[in-house]
Design a protein around this motif. Sequence first.
Motif, short mmCIF file in Angstrom:
data_model
loop_
_atom_site.label_atom_id
_atom_site.label_comp_id
_atom_site.label_asym_id
_atom_site.label_seq_id
_atom_site.Cartn_x
_atom_site.Cartn_y
_atom_site.Cartn_z
N SER A 273 -93.98 35.43 76.85
CA SER A 273 -92.76 36.22 76.82
C SER A 273 -91.71 35.65 75.87
O SER A 273 -91.47 34.44 75.86
CB SER A 273 -92.18 36.32 78.23
OG SER A 273 -93.11 36.91 79.12
N PRO A 274 -91.08 36.53 75.09
CA PRO A 274 -90.00 36.10 74.20
C PRO A 274 -88.64 36.19 74.86
O PRO A 274 -88.39 37.05 75.70
CB PRO A 274 -90.10 37.11 73.05
CG PRO A 274 -90.55 38.38 73.73
CD PRO A 274 -91.46 37.94 74.86
N ALA A 400 -97.31 29.31 69.90
CA ALA A 400 -96.52 30.54 69.95
C ALA A 400 -97.36 31.75 70.35
O ALA A 400 -96.80 32.78 70.73
CB ALA A 400 -95.86 30.79 68.60
N GLN A 401 -98.67 31.64 70.26
CA GLN A 401 -99.53 32.79 70.53
C GLN A 401 -100.29 32.70 71.85
O GLN A 401 -100.56 33.71 72.48
CB GLN A 401 -100.55 32.96 69.39
CG GLN A 401 -99.97 33.55 68.13
CD GLN A 401 -99.53 35.00 68.32
OE1 GLN A 401 -100.25 35.82 68.86
NE2 GLN A 401 -98.31 35.31 67.87
N ILE A 423 -91.41 39.86 65.70
CA ILE A 423 -91.96 38.61 66.24
C ILE A 423 -92.19 38.74 67.74
O ILE A 423 -93.22 38.32 68.28
CB ILE A 423 -91.01 37.44 65.94
CG1 ILE A 423 -90.95 37.16 64.44
CG2 ILE A 423 -91.47 36.17 66.69
CD1 ILE A 423 -89.89 36.14 64.04
N ALA A 424 -91.23 39.33 68.45
CA ALA A 424 -91.36 39.49 69.90
C ALA A 424 -92.62 40.27 70.25
O ALA A 424 -93.32 39.94 71.23
CB ALA A 424 -90.13 40.18 70.46
N ASN A 425 -92.93 41.30 69.46
CA ASN A 425 -94.08 42.15 69.75
C ASN A 425 -95.38 41.65 69.13
O ASN A 425 -96.46 42.21 69.42
CB ASN A 425 -93.81 43.58 69.25
CG ASN A 425 -92.76 44.29 70.08
OD1 ASN A 425 -92.59 44.00 71.27
ND2 ASN A 425 -92.03 45.21 69.46
N ASP A 426 -95.31 40.61 68.32
CA ASP A 426 -96.49 40.09 67.64
C ASP A 426 -97.26 39.15 68.56
O ASP A 426 -97.29 37.93 68.38
CB ASP A 426 -96.08 39.37 66.35
CG ASP A 426 -97.29 38.86 65.57
OD1 ASP A 426 -98.41 39.35 65.82
OD2 ASP A 426 -97.12 37.95 64.73
N THR A 427 -97.88 39.71 69.58
CA THR A 427 -98.63 38.96 70.57
C THR A 427 -99.58 39.92 71.27
O THR A 427 -99.32 41.12 71.35
CB THR A 427 -97.69 38.30 71.60
OG1 THR A 427 -98.45 37.77 72.69
CG2 THR A 427 -96.70 39.30 72.17
N ILE A 450 -88.91 46.56 72.56
CA ILE A 450 -89.84 45.50 72.95
C ILE A 450 -90.94 46.07 73.82
O ILE A 450 -90.68 46.79 74.79
CB ILE A 450 -89.10 44.36 73.67
CG1 ILE A 450 -88.15 43.67 72.69
CG2 ILE A 450 -90.09 43.35 74.25
CD1 ILE A 450 -87.29 42.59 73.33
N ARG A 451 -92.18 45.74 73.49
CA ARG A 451 -93.35 46.25 74.20
C ARG A 451 -93.70 45.30 75.35
O ARG A 451 -94.53 44.39 75.21
CB ARG A 451 -94.53 46.38 73.24
CG ARG A 451 -94.27 47.31 72.06
CD ARG A 451 -94.39 48.76 72.46
NE ARG A 451 -95.76 49.10 72.82
CZ ARG A 451 -96.11 50.21 73.44
NH1 ARG A 451 -95.19 51.09 73.80
NH2 ARG A 451 -97.38 50.45 73.71
#
Length: 517
Positions: A273-274, A400-401, A423-427, A450-451
Motif C-alpha cells: 500500500s502507498p 517497493a514491489q 507510482i501508487a498504481n504501479d503494483t 488510486i486503484r
Amino acid sequence: MTATQDTERSGAGPSALPHHPLIIGGEKVDTDDKLEIIDPSNGEVVATAACGTAEHIDRAVEAAQRAFDGGDWSRATPAERADVLRKMSTLLGERLEDIVELEILGNGATIRQATGFHVGYCAPHLEYFADLAARYEFERPGPRAQFPTLGQSSVRREPIGVVGAIAPWNFPLLLSLWKWAPALAVGNSVVLKPDEKTPLSALALAEIALECGMPPGVFNVVPGIGADAGSRLASHPGVGKIGFTGSTAVGREVMRLASGTVKAVTLELGGKSPAVVLDDADLETTVDGVLYGCMLYSGQVCESMTRLLVPREREQEFVDRLVERASTIQLGDTRDWETDMGPLVSAKQQERVLGYIESGRAEGATVALGGGVPDGERFTHGYWVEPTIFTGVRNDMRIAQEEIFGPVLSVIAYDDEDEAVAIANDTEYGLAASVWSADNQRALEIADRIRAGSVWINDAHQINCAVPFGGYKQSGTGRELGPDALDAFTEVKGIHLDLSGSRDARPYDVLLSHAGD
C-alpha cells in the motif's frame, strides 16, 4: 471457567505446558501430532495444540453437515441466531484479558495493540454481524408476471451449508471472525482452520460458542498444517464456500483447489500500500500517521503503508522527521504497556525481512534508519527487526514491489501528482492506500484515481465493520464487512407461484397438444 483455564495439560506436573485439543462436533479431539506454540519474543515453546490432518477436516465437515441437516441452527430464526452471537460478544468482552493472552502467546503482538485491535475489535464486530442477522432480508417479493400467465415470484437467500474458513497468524481471531460470524449469522455450519502458529484464541472461541448455546457441530476448529488440513478444506466436496486471508501465492492455490468443486471463494490477500503525501500535507501529523500505517504490529498487516510517496522538494524534511520519530519507537516486552512494537512472528519471517533489507541495499537504496536486529541482550532471543527506513528507492526495486511483511518503509520521491498516482498504481496489489493533504478536495480527487479497495485520507488502518473491506487486482476477490457482508454466505433462490388456476391458461400446448384428452 475462563478460556485459559479450560485447557488440558500436556505431560504431568506443574511445569507441563498448556495443551489445547481440536473442537469437532462439540467435542475436544486430541491428536498424536502436536503443534508447538512459540512465543516470538523469546523463541520459547509456551503451549501446544492438537495438529489436525486431512482426516480431521473430513470429520469436521461431516459433523458440520450433520448439524446443518439437523436444523437446530440452520432453521433457527434469525433472532435466535443473533441472540447466540450477542452472548458470544458479551463473553468475549468479559474474558478480554484471557483471550488477549492466548492471542499474543503465538503472534508477538504487544498487549496494547492486542487489547485495542486484535481482540478489542472482535466483540463490536461480532455484535455488528448479530445486528445484521436480526434484520437480514432472507426473502423478498419478486415482480408479478403477466405473461404468459399470471404468477408471483419471490427471491430467497438461504445458507450454503458448510463453510470453510482459513485464517492467518497476524490477526488470528479478528480475521477468522470476519468469516465465521457472517457465515453462522445466516445459518451455515463452519469449519475453521486457524494458522498452525496461532490457533489458541480461535479454539477458545469455539468453547465460548458452545457455552452460549450454539449446537454441537455448527462451529468446528481444526488447527493444522496448510498443505494438509488447509488444502483438504479448500478442496473438500462437502464445503460450499471458502473464505481465506493470507498471501497472494497461497490464495492462488486456494482458488485452484476450490475450483475442483466450483465452490465460491472470498480471498483477502497481499498488499503493497502507498501513502501519497501531497505538497501541502502537515509534516508532523503526516509523519506520525505514516509510521503508524507502516510500523503497526512490526509491519505485519496486509494493508500496511510500506511505500511513502513524497514530493521531491519536501523529501528531505520528511525523511529527517521520519527518522527522528521512528527512533522513539520502543521495542521490548510484549506484555509491557509501554512497549510500542514487538517481534516478528517467527524465525522464518525474521529471515525473510532481513533478506529484503539486504536486497534493498544491493539494489542501491540507502538505509536511513535501522536495517537489522536491534542491539541489546533481550533481542538476542526471539525474532526481532528494528524499524527500518529506506531512501533513494525506485518503484521497480524488490522492496517497493514485493510484500515484505515487516517494519520496512520505502521512501519514493515524485515530481508531480500524475507521477504520484502512476507510482501508487504501479503494483500487482490494490488492497489499500492513504492520501495526506490539508486540502480535502485535492485528496478526494487523488483517492478517486488510486486503484485500491480502501483509501484513507489523513489516516491509516481505519477498519470499520460497517464498510466493505477487500482488494483490487491480486489483493483478492470479494469483500468482507459492510452492510452486504452476509450475502457472500448465502445462495439465492427464485420461487415462482402460478396464479392462473387453469391448465388451459398455461402455455403447455407449445409442447403438448390436447388431442389425447
